[in-house]
Design a protein around this motif. Structure first.
Motif, PDB file in Angstrom:
ATOM      1  N   VAL A   1       9.431   0.465   1.963  1.00  0.00           N
ATOM      2  CA  VAL A   1       8.825   1.576   2.717  1.00  0.00           C
ATOM      3  C   VAL A   1       9.557   1.711   4.044  1.00  0.00           C
ATOM      4  N   PRO A   2       9.536   2.883   4.662  1.00  0.00           N
ATOM      5  CA  PRO A   2      10.185   3.046   5.969  1.00  0.00           C
ATOM      6  C   PRO A   2       9.516   2.171   7.026  1.00  0.00           C
TER       7      PRO A   2
ATOM      8  N   THR B   1       0.815  -1.218   0.000  1.00  0.00           N
ATOM      9  CA  THR B   1       0.000   0.000   0.000  1.00  0.00           C
ATOM     10  C   THR B   1       0.849   1.269   0.000  1.00  0.00           C
ATOM     11  N   ASP B   2       2.169   1.101  -0.078  1.00  0.00           N
ATOM     12  CA  ASP B   2       3.106   2.233  -0.081  1.00  0.00           C
ATOM     13  C   ASP B   2       2.883   3.112   1.153  1.00  0.00           C
ATOM     14  N   THR B   3       2.809   2.470   2.312  1.00  0.00           N
ATOM     15  CA  THR B   3       2.550   3.163   3.566  1.00  0.00           C
ATOM     16  C   THR B   3       3.648   2.820   4.569  1.00  0.00           C
ATOM     17  N   PRO B   4       4.206   3.807   5.274  1.00  0.00           N
ATOM     18  CA  PRO B   4       5.201   3.502   6.311  1.00  0.00           C
ATOM     19  C   PRO B   4       4.623   2.573   7.376  1.00  0.00           C
ATOM     20  N   VAL B   5       5.514   1.864   8.050  1.00  0.00           N
ATOM     21  CA  VAL B   5       5.120   0.865   9.048  1.00  0.00           C
ATOM     22  C   VAL B   5       5.784   1.199  10.378  1.00  0.00           C
ATOM     23  N   VAL B   6       5.039   1.004  11.454  1.00  0.00           N
ATOM     24  CA  VAL B   6       5.584   1.080  12.809  1.00  0.00           C
ATOM     25  C   VAL B   6       5.358  -0.271  13.469  1.00  0.00           C
ATOM     26  N   LEU B   7       6.427  -0.846  14.017  1.00  0.00           N
ATOM     27  CA  LEU B   7       6.338  -2.108  14.750  1.00  0.00           C
ATOM     28  C   LEU B   7       6.669  -1.831  16.210  1.00  0.00           C
ATOM     29  N   ALA B   8       5.758  -2.191  17.106  1.00  0.00           N
ATOM     30  CA  ALA B   8       5.934  -1.921  18.534  1.00  0.00           C
ATOM     31  C   ALA B   8       5.945  -3.231  19.301  1.00  0.00           C
ATOM     32  N   GLY B   9       6.938  -3.389  20.165  1.00  0.00           N
ATOM     33  CA  GLY B   9       7.031  -4.602  20.963  1.00  0.00           C
ATOM     34  C   GLY B   9       8.471  -4.969  21.223  1.00  0.00           C
ATOM     35  N   GLY B  10       8.710  -6.242  21.410  1.00  0.00           N
ATOM     36  CA  GLY B  10      10.055  -6.735  21.641  1.00  0.00           C
ATOM     37  C   GLY B  10      10.030  -8.246  21.713  1.00  0.00           C
TER      38      GLY B  10
END
Length: 355
Positions: free
Chosen positions: A236-237, A211-220
């Motif tokens: 994508v970033p 979707t050409d959308t930046p991604v944020v991954l939260a966790g560990g």
């Protein structure tokens, strides 16, 4: 357990071992495992847990038992009250025994050999409860398939009241967290969970690329190095937020264009939390998470994971009214859970005293 105690505040608690620091109160009883060296090697206790639960001694007598079970707790029997009625709230029949393809603990040779003997015992003990409640229709179907029992569905409690009442969660962030949030893209897809393979956070990166959308991954977790490798190769970033606080997680939900939950879970608390902040979710069609999405009209449950499906899903969730979505999640609140559990218990046994 906290919500069962809130429903029946005068109850005693029985647990294999209490690692909560006394959170359940002074009337908490442990099995003999708590005083054995096995307490420090809990994985080794799994084969003997059915036997441990059958030899429980307590100093009081009870009218009936309410059992919260995700492994073998439904096998419980009090030595001095062997025929005491019990009701079981089942989070799932043990997956590594019944469906090892969904749980890596059940794939080894020893685990498969043990499972062959444990299945008939587990099914036999599942005949004992007066009634069984399941945490989702997905789990109910597993109970029917494995235990040959039916169950009533009572969805788990979620802090939707608190989340909805919190309003703009960015205002509750610490200064450092606020600065961290502002450094993220203004528009992003969020994946948040433990960083372990079965959570499939790689699919969130895939959705961002489609979707050409930046991604944020939260966790560990142990899967972080692999996710960082995928992030470096992504078109994508991809930004990482390491082990966010509860407030930071709620702010991340709220800012996201959509929360993507690719794991196949028995229910899935986090998608409901995201919807309570007003953010739509995208989940897989298989699994309990799709049930809350359909119930609340809060997103899309994908039957296929293709680039076209990701694009269509993101376009669809973009039309959801976020304010209305947040208010609909009150249907899955803690108060609702306690009311449903109380009604389930009252239909099956007189409410006098509960363990």
């Amino acid at each position: 357990m906290d919500d069962f105690l809130a429903t029946f505040p005068d109850s005693d608690v029985l647990t294999l071992w209490d690692d909560t620091g006394g959170r359940f109160g002074p009337r908490t009883y442990e099995t003999w495992l708590a005083k054995s060296p096995l307490r420090k090697h809990k994985a080794l206790t799994v084969p003997i847990l059915p036997a441990v639960w059958r030899r429980v001694r307590l100093p009081r007598t009870y009218e009936w038992l309410l059992v919260s079970s995700h492994l073998f707790a439904h096998h419980v029997r009090l030595v001095d009250q062997p025929s005491i009625p019990k009701l079981v709230y089942a989070h799932t029949p043990a997956r590594y025994i019944w469906e090892p393809e969904t749980d890596s603990r059940g794939r080894g040779l020893l685990a498969r050999a043990a499972s062959a003997g444990l299945r008939p015992l587990d099914r036999h003990r599942a005949r004992e409860p007066l009634s069984i409640a399941a945490n989702s229709e997905f789990t109910r179907q597993r109970i029917i398939r494995t235990w040959h029992r039916d169950a009533e569905v009572i969805y788990p409690p979620v802090d939707t009241d608190m989340i909805v009442a919190g309003g703009d969660w960015t205002a509750a962030l610490s200064p450092a967290e606020g600065e961290r949030l502002e450094r993220l893209p203004r528009d992003y897809l969020l994946g948040a969970s433990r960083f372990v393979p079965y959570k499939r956070l790689d699919l969130v990166i895939e959705a961002g690329e489609a979707t050409d959308t930046p991604v944020v991954l939260a966790g560990g977790g142990s899967g972080e190095p692999r996710l960082r490798e995928l992030a470096q190769a992504s078109t994508v970033p991809v930004h990482f937020v390491h082990r966010p606080s509860d407030v930071m997680l709620l702010a991340l939900y709220q800012r996201a264009r959509a929360y993507i939950f690719p794991a196949i879970e028995d229910f899935g608390i986090m998608p409901v939390e995201a919807m309570a902040t007003g953010t739509p979710v995208i989940v897989q069609f298989r699994g309990g998470a799709s049930e809350s999405v359909r119930m609340l009209s809060g997103g899309v449950a994908l039957e296929e994971l293709s680039a076209r499906a990701w694009r269509e899903a993101l376009a669809e969730v973009s039309t959801i009214d976020r304010t209305q979505l947040a208010s609909r999640t009150l249907r899955l609140s803690r108060a609702r859970f306690q009311d449903e559990v109380r009604a389930w218990v009252s239909r099956n046994t007189p409410i006098e005293e509960v363990l």
